[in-house]
Design a protein around this motif. Sequence first.
Motif, short mmCIF file in Angstrom:
data_model
loop_
_atom_site.label_atom_id
_atom_site.label_comp_id
_atom_site.label_asym_id
_atom_site.label_seq_id
_atom_site.Cartn_x
_atom_site.Cartn_y
_atom_site.Cartn_z
N ALA A 10 0.86 -1.19 0.00
CA ALA A 10 0.00 0.00 0.00
C ALA A 10 0.89 1.24 0.00
O ALA A 10 1.88 1.29 0.73
N GLY A 11 0.60 2.19 -0.85
CA GLY A 11 1.41 3.41 -0.96
C GLY A 11 2.43 3.37 -2.08
O GLY A 11 3.08 4.37 -2.34
N ASP A 12 2.57 2.23 -2.74
CA ASP A 12 3.54 2.10 -3.83
C ASP A 12 2.96 2.45 -5.20
O ASP A 12 3.57 2.13 -6.22
N ASP A 13 1.81 3.12 -5.25
CA ASP A 13 1.16 3.37 -6.53
C ASP A 13 2.03 4.19 -7.48
O ASP A 13 1.91 4.05 -8.70
N ALA A 14 2.94 5.00 -6.97
CA ALA A 14 3.82 5.79 -7.85
C ALA A 14 4.69 4.90 -8.73
O ALA A 14 5.08 5.29 -9.83
N ARG A 29 -5.57 3.09 -11.66
CA ARG A 29 -6.17 4.12 -10.80
C ARG A 29 -5.57 3.95 -9.41
O ARG A 29 -5.73 2.90 -8.79
N PRO A 30 -4.84 4.96 -8.92
CA PRO A 30 -4.19 4.84 -7.61
C PRO A 30 -5.14 4.44 -6.49
O PRO A 30 -4.77 3.66 -5.61
N TYR A 36 -6.91 -2.43 -3.36
CA TYR A 36 -6.55 -3.82 -3.63
C TYR A 36 -5.42 -4.26 -2.70
O TYR A 36 -5.49 -5.33 -2.08
N LEU A 37 -4.37 -3.45 -2.60
CA LEU A 37 -3.20 -3.83 -1.82
C LEU A 37 -3.46 -3.83 -0.31
O LEU A 37 -2.76 -4.52 0.43
N ARG A 38 -4.47 -3.09 0.15
CA ARG A 38 -4.81 -3.08 1.57
C ARG A 38 -5.52 -4.35 2.01
O ARG A 38 -5.54 -4.69 3.19
N MET A 44 0.57 -8.10 -5.39
CA MET A 44 0.92 -7.70 -6.74
C MET A 44 2.43 -7.55 -6.81
O MET A 44 3.04 -6.93 -5.95
N VAL A 45 3.00 -8.14 -7.85
CA VAL A 45 4.43 -8.04 -8.12
C VAL A 45 4.57 -7.41 -9.50
O VAL A 45 3.83 -7.77 -10.41
#
Length: 74
Positions: A10-14, A29-30, A36-38, A44-45
């Motif tokens: 979570a937070g790696d959307d950049a 979409r961030p 999803y990641l939360r 996701m890799v």
Amino acid sequence: MKMEIVRLEAGDDALVMRVADDVFDEPVRPDRLAAYLREPGHFMVVALADGVTVGQCAAVIPPSSRQNDGALHR
């Protein structure tokens, strides 16, 4: 060319804002990626080439396969 394989948190959307063609079915979409990641068991890799996402793999591990702390059973 610098290649990296990164498990997103979570937070790696950049990390997935620069994406090669045909990696995802639609633009990232961030807000949806963060949601999803939360979720427990959602992973996701991504493969990065010089900072550009060139590949991805997503998976959902069902609750029956996880321990109470979210880790996979061995």
